[in-house]
Structure formats: C-alpha cells, structure tokens
Design a protein around this motif. Structure first.
Motif, PDB file in Angstrom:
ATOM      1  N   ASN A   4      53.356  49.985  44.630  1.00 32.50           N
ATOM      2  CA  ASN A   4      52.069  49.457  44.046  1.00 32.50           C
ATOM      3  C   ASN A   4      51.701  49.127  43.002  1.00 32.50           C
ATOM      4  N   LYS A   5      50.856  48.148  42.284  1.00 28.72           N
ATOM      5  CA  LYS A   5      50.271  47.543  41.147  1.00 28.72           C
ATOM      6  C   LYS A   5      49.523  47.807  40.108  1.00 28.72           C
ATOM      7  N   ARG A   6      50.123  47.043  39.286  1.00 25.75           N
ATOM      8  CA  ARG A   6      49.198  47.502  38.122  1.00 25.75           C
ATOM      9  C   ARG A   6      48.704  46.442  37.401  1.00 25.75           C
ATOM     10  N   ILE A   7      47.698  46.612  37.294  1.00 26.45           N
ATOM     11  CA  ILE A   7      46.456  45.255  37.156  1.00 26.45           C
ATOM     12  C   ILE A   7      46.659  45.326  35.771  1.00 26.45           C
ATOM     13  N   LYS A   8      46.649  43.827  34.914  1.00 26.44           N
ATOM     14  CA  LYS A   8      46.821  43.452  33.693  1.00 26.44           C
ATOM     15  C   LYS A   8      45.852  42.242  33.290  1.00 26.44           C
ATOM     16  N   THR A   9      44.950  41.651  34.108  1.00 28.56           N
ATOM     17  CA  THR A   9      43.864  40.511  34.077  1.00 28.56           C
ATOM     18  C   THR A   9      43.184  40.572  35.066  1.00 28.56           C
ATOM     19  N   ALA A  10      41.754  40.177  34.854  1.00 28.15           N
ATOM     20  CA  ALA A  10      40.804  40.714  35.595  1.00 28.15           C
ATOM     21  C   ALA A  10      40.030  39.412  35.885  1.00 28.15           C
ATOM     22  N   LEU A  11      39.986  38.811  36.322  1.00 27.49           N
ATOM     23  CA  LEU A  11      38.780  36.977  36.113  1.00 27.49           C
ATOM     24  C   LEU A  11      37.705  37.888  36.616  1.00 27.49           C
ATOM     25  N   VAL A  12      36.492  37.754  36.172  1.00 22.50           N
ATOM     26  CA  VAL A  12      35.139  38.074  36.425  1.00 22.50           C
ATOM     27  C   VAL A  12      34.214  37.474  36.734  1.00 22.50           C
ATOM     28  N   SER A  13      33.503  37.651  37.863  1.00 21.36           N
ATOM     29  CA  SER A  13      32.640  36.342  37.952  1.00 21.36           C
ATOM     30  C   SER A  13      32.044  36.248  39.084  1.00 21.36           C
ATOM     31  N   VAL A  14      30.424  36.700  38.298  1.00 20.48           N
ATOM     32  CA  VAL A  14      29.327  37.938  39.066  1.00 20.48           C
ATOM     33  C   VAL A  14      27.950  37.405  39.054  1.00 20.48           C
ATOM     34  N   PHE A  15      27.242  37.342  39.887  1.00 18.97           N
ATOM     35  CA  PHE A  15      25.608  37.072  39.527  1.00 18.97           C
ATOM     36  C   PHE A  15      24.838  38.161  39.378  1.00 18.97           C
ATOM     37  N   HIS A  16      25.327  39.111  39.923  1.00 17.91           N
ATOM     38  CA  HIS A  16      24.382  40.663  39.897  1.00 17.91           C
ATOM     39  C   HIS A  16      25.669  41.100  38.523  1.00 17.91           C
ATOM     40  N   LYS A  17      24.915  41.908  37.731  1.00 17.05           N
ATOM     41  CA  LYS A  17      25.927  42.237  36.325  1.00 17.05           C
ATOM     42  C   LYS A  17      25.196  43.785  36.471  1.00 17.05           C
ATOM     43  N   ASP A  18      24.703  44.440  37.469  1.00 16.39           N
ATOM     44  CA  ASP A  18      24.421  45.839  37.703  1.00 16.39           C
ATOM     45  C   ASP A  18      24.678  46.340  37.883  1.00 16.39           C
ATOM     46  N   VAL A 145      47.235  40.857  44.737  1.00 17.04           N
ATOM     47  CA  VAL A 145      45.571  41.067  43.679  1.00 17.04           C
ATOM     48  C   VAL A 145      45.019  41.980  44.398  1.00 17.04           C
ATOM     49  N   VAL A 146      44.258  42.391  43.130  1.00 15.05           N
ATOM     50  CA  VAL A 146      43.032  43.286  43.885  1.00 15.05           C
ATOM     51  C   VAL A 146      41.870  42.391  43.977  1.00 15.05           C
ATOM     52  N   ILE A 147      40.781  42.310  44.935  1.00 14.84           N
ATOM     53  CA  ILE A 147      39.751  41.712  45.009  1.00 14.84           C
ATOM     54  C   ILE A 147      38.863  42.834  45.342  1.00 14.84           C
ATOM     55  N   ILE A 148      37.719  42.429  44.481  1.00 14.78           N
ATOM     56  CA  ILE A 148      36.391  43.150  44.479  1.00 14.78           C
ATOM     57  C   ILE A 148      35.157  42.107  45.151  1.00 14.78           C
ATOM     58  N   PRO A 149      35.081  41.847  46.349  1.00 14.03           N
ATOM     59  CA  PRO A 149      34.187  40.742  46.493  1.00 14.03           C
ATOM     60  C   PRO A 149      32.401  40.656  46.613  1.00 14.03           C
ATOM     61  N   SER A 150      32.338  42.287  46.395  1.00  6.77           N
ATOM     62  CA  SER A 150      30.326  41.691  45.419  1.00  6.77           C
ATOM     63  C   SER A 150      30.146  43.443  44.610  1.00  6.77           C
ATOM     64  N   ILE A 161      40.170  54.014  39.389  1.00  6.48           N
ATOM     65  CA  ILE A 161      41.153  53.489  38.242  1.00  6.48           C
ATOM     66  C   ILE A 161      40.669  55.341  38.098  1.00  6.48           C
ATOM     67  N   ASN A 162      39.747  55.271  38.326  1.00 10.44           N
ATOM     68  CA  ASN A 162      39.634  56.707  37.589  1.00 10.44           C
ATOM     69  C   ASN A 162      40.367  58.217  38.055  1.00 10.44           C
ATOM     70  N   GLU A 163      40.921  58.145  38.965  1.00  7.68           N
ATOM     71  CA  GLU A 163      42.170  58.736  40.350  1.00  7.68           C
ATOM     72  C   GLU A 163      43.086  58.420  38.949  1.00  7.68           C
ATOM     73  N   GLN A 164      43.886  57.337  39.530  1.00  4.14           N
ATOM     74  CA  GLN A 164      44.854  56.907  39.500  1.00  4.14           C
ATOM     75  C   GLN A 164      45.638  55.423  38.717  1.00  4.14           C
ATOM     76  N   GLY A 165      44.223  55.457  36.976  1.00  2.79           N
ATOM     77  CA  GLY A 165      45.238  54.529  36.171  1.00  2.79           C
ATOM     78  C   GLY A 165      44.440  53.518  36.940  1.00  2.79           C
ATOM     79  N   ALA A 166      44.796  52.022  35.882  1.00  5.85           N
ATOM     80  CA  ALA A 166      44.769  51.144  36.178  1.00  5.85           C
ATOM     81  C   ALA A 166      45.867  50.432  37.670  1.00  5.85           C
ATOM     82  N   GLU A 167      45.834  50.844  38.798  1.00  3.66           N
ATOM     83  CA  GLU A 167      47.415  51.241  39.178  1.00  3.66           C
ATOM     84  C   GLU A 167      46.506  50.784  40.935  1.00  3.66           C
ATOM     85  N   THR A 168      46.985  49.854  42.155  1.00  2.32           N
ATOM     86  CA  THR A 168      46.221  50.397  42.901  1.00  2.32           C
ATOM     87  C   THR A 168      47.654  50.048  44.250  1.00  2.32           C
TER      88      THR A 168
END
Length: 199
Positions: A4-18, A145-150, A161-168
């Motif tokens: 299990n890893k805690r998310i502390k810092t997120a890099l956000v770089s997106v085209f669609h923000k919706d 690292v957690v990668i959200i690709p789209s 995150i809703n279920e277990q907090g900022a941890e994966t």
C-alpha cells in the motif's frame, strides 16, 4: 516491500478538465499536494486549491511554444525514482527531486483534431509528447506511482479514495498501469494511421 502506498503529491497535466473538479476536491481534502503547469494550474487554483508550478521545481520556464513543460529530470526523476532503492533515494535527495506519487494526464485530442479536418500543422501540434511520456513513466513505476492516463479513469480513482482514503494497493496501481499502456498504445496507433494515410 510495502504494497500500500500513500498519495502525497500529485502532478496534474490534462487537456480535458471536465470531471476533474470532484477528484481534485477529494485529493485536496486528503492533504494531497498539487503540482502543475499552465491552464491546468490555473484551473486548480480557480477551485481554491494551492498548486505549485512545475517551473518552480525545474527552474525552467515552459519553452518552445509550450512544447516543453514537464520534460525535465526533476519531474521524471520524481515519477521514476524507486522508493525502495537506496541509490535512487540518494540521488533524489542529492538533486532535490520531489517524490511524485500520482500522475493525472489527459492527452491532447489528436483523433478529434484529425476528425475535425484541422490543418496539417494543427494536427502535428496535437501530438502529445510530455503527456504520453508522463503516462509511460508513471505506468512503468506502478510499484510506487498511481497513473491516471485519461479522464475515463478519474472516477475509478475517486471511488478508491472515497473508500480507502488517499492510499492505493499494488493491484490497483497495476490496473491503472495496464489501462495506461492501453491509452498509450491506442494514441500512437492513431498517430501512425494518420501518418500512413497522409504520406
């Protein structure tokens, strides 16, 4: 090795923000720090959240008309650095490379731009370089690292995150990595098809 890893810092770089606002709201509530550039940074700050500029980490401005923003050792080192590797940790400390635990990307809309009949030059500019590199780096280092690709994965992470907090879990990070390489493969296949059709 901790699974299990805690998310502390997120890099956000997106085209669609919706659809991004709810995810950012939850990440912020969990104490996650944001790092971004340009329009995405402005969007994050418009929601009332603090966001560090990538340029403040790299000490380089966005250059070449925005073609080069995140492509820097301090960013990619922060994603690719193996937390369980003493040599990597030592170099990250030596070069002041921050650990980046979550990468959220939504690529330039290449296929949409082609479908809209855009000019050759506009299509070329919609070939994402930094974003696709971030996706591959985050997916390669799924152990840490957690990668959200789209934007299709925003909801998946929000549910976690809703279920277990900022941890994966490792299994969750590997699932996101699998999705990420699927996004990368599809994107490059579309670009290749366009080049083949227009040669």
């Amino acid at each position: 090795m901790t699974e299990n890893k805690r998310i502390k810092t997120a890099l956000v770089s997106v085209f669609h923000k919706d659809g991004l606002d709810q995810l950012l709201k939850k990440l912020n509530a969990e104490g996650v720090r944001f790092l971004s550039t340009g329009g995405t940074q402005a969007f994050i700050e418009s929601l009332g959240y603090e966001c560090q500029k990538v340029e403040d980490v790299t000490t380089y401005p966005s250059i070449l008309g925005g073609r080069v923003k995140t492509l820097h050792p301090k960013i990619f080192g922060g994603i690719l650095g193996r937390r369980g590797n003493a040599g990597d940790r030592e170099q990250m400390s030596q070069y002041a490379i921050p650990e980046i635990d979550l990468v959220i990307v939504d690529l330039y809309p290449f296929e949409q731009t082609v479908a809209e009949g855009a000019s050759h030059d506009d299509i070329i500019e919609k070939i994402d370089i930094g974003g696709i590199s971030l996706i591959r780096a985050g997916a390669k280092n799924f152990n840490d690292v957690v990668i959200i690709p789209s934007k299709a994965e925003y909801g998946m992470l929000l549910d976690i995150i809703n279920e277990q907090g900022a941890e994966t879990t490792l299994a969750q990070r590997r699932l996101f990595a699998t999705r990420a390489f699927g996004v990368s493969s599809h994107y490059d296949t579309a670009i290749n098809a366009w080049f083949e059709a227009t040669k």
